[in-house]
Design an enzyme around this catalytic site. Structure first.
Site, PDB file in Angstrom:
ATOM      1  N   HIS A  30       0.831  -1.208   0.000  1.00  0.00           N
ATOM      2  CA  HIS A  30       0.000   0.000   0.000  1.00  0.00           C
ATOM      3  C   HIS A  30       0.864   1.255   0.000  1.00  0.00           C
ATOM      4  CE1 HIS A  30      -3.145  -2.629   2.174  1.00  0.00           C
ATOM      5  NE2 HIS A  30      -3.612  -2.418   0.953  1.00  0.00           N
TER       6      HIS A  30
ATOM      7  N   LYS B 229     -16.421  -7.309   5.576  1.00  0.00           N
ATOM      8  CA  LYS B 229     -15.092  -7.918   5.616  1.00  0.00           C
ATOM      9  C   LYS B 229     -14.650  -8.262   7.040  1.00  0.00           C
ATOM     10  CE  LYS B 229     -12.843  -6.487   1.372  1.00  0.00           C
ATOM     11  NZ  LYS B 229     -11.641  -5.865   0.795  1.00  0.00           N
TER      12      LYS B 229
ATOM     13  N   ARG C 222      -1.571  -6.217  -8.489  1.00  0.00           N
ATOM     14  CA  ARG C 222      -0.502  -7.149  -8.136  1.00  0.00           C
ATOM     15  C   ARG C 222      -0.341  -8.227  -9.192  1.00  0.00           C
ATOM     16  NH1 ARG C 222      -3.027  -8.131  -2.322  1.00  0.00           N
ATOM     17  NH2 ARG C 222      -4.672  -8.510  -3.793  1.00  0.00           N
TER      18      ARG C 222
ATOM     19  N   SER D 229      -3.043  -7.935   2.559  1.00  0.00           N
ATOM     20  CA  SER D 229      -3.376  -7.799   3.979  1.00  0.00           C
ATOM     21  C   SER D 229      -3.897  -9.102   4.567  1.00  0.00           C
ATOM     22  CB  SER D 229      -4.405  -6.688   4.185  1.00  0.00           C
ATOM     23  OG  SER D 229      -3.875  -5.437   3.860  1.00  0.00           O
TER      24      SER D 229
END
Length: 165
Positions: free
Chosen positions: A17, A41, A95, A133
């Site tokens: 990040h 989440k 990514r 994460s």
């Protein structure tokens, strides 16, 4: 003033990040880090903790780049958040190819809602492409060292939170 919005959950903020934040800050006058509340989440850290982590990491980056970087929690549509903060640009980090599939759909939907807000993709640095994460939290929960994936203060907070159970 060119303003960009970089949205995410940031639970926790990773070196991936911060790499995207640093690079995005070089492209705009103001960078808003949109911290999604996203109750579905079930984040490990509270909204207030995530905002504090982002603000701590971005203070240094703002000073280094000369770009105004601010944290902005949001729970509405991303395009509405962009309007709320006056962003003409949405920044997304990629990514892998799997990220592109999802992001491609999101861009299409956001452009259908408002085609005046442009989305810009920044590829993750090769050294940071594997960082997610979710994986960082799992590695930490299982006793692994995540110091290569998160800033030092975030590493401390993560270990403390995992130790609490």
């Amino acid at each position: 003033m060119r303003t960009a919005l970089y949205p995410g959950t940031f639970d926790p903020v990773t070196l991936g990040h911060t790499d995207i934040i640093r690079r995005a800050a070089a492209l705009v006058d103001k960078l808003v880090i949109g911290i999604a509340i996203n109750r579905d989440k079930g984040p490990l850290f509270t909204l207030e903790e995530r905002v504090a982590m982002i603000e701590a990491e971005c203070a240094v980056l703002s000073e280094q780049t000369g770009t105004v970087i601010v944290a902005h929690p949001f729970e509405n549509l991303l395009i509405d958040c962009a309007h709320d903060v006056g962003a003409q640009i949405i920044v997304r980090g990629l990514r892998a190819v799997a990220d592109f599939e999802y992001e491609f759909q999101m861009v299409g939907m956001n452009r259908a809602l408002d085609d005046s807000v442009e989305t810009v993709f920044l590829m993750a640095d090769a050294r940071r492409q594997a960082i997610a994460s979710k994986l960082v939290k799992e590695i930490c929960r299982l006793g692994g060292d995540v110091s290569k994936f998160v800033p030092p203060k975030v590493n401390e907070a993560l270990k403390a939170r995992i130790a609490q159970g």
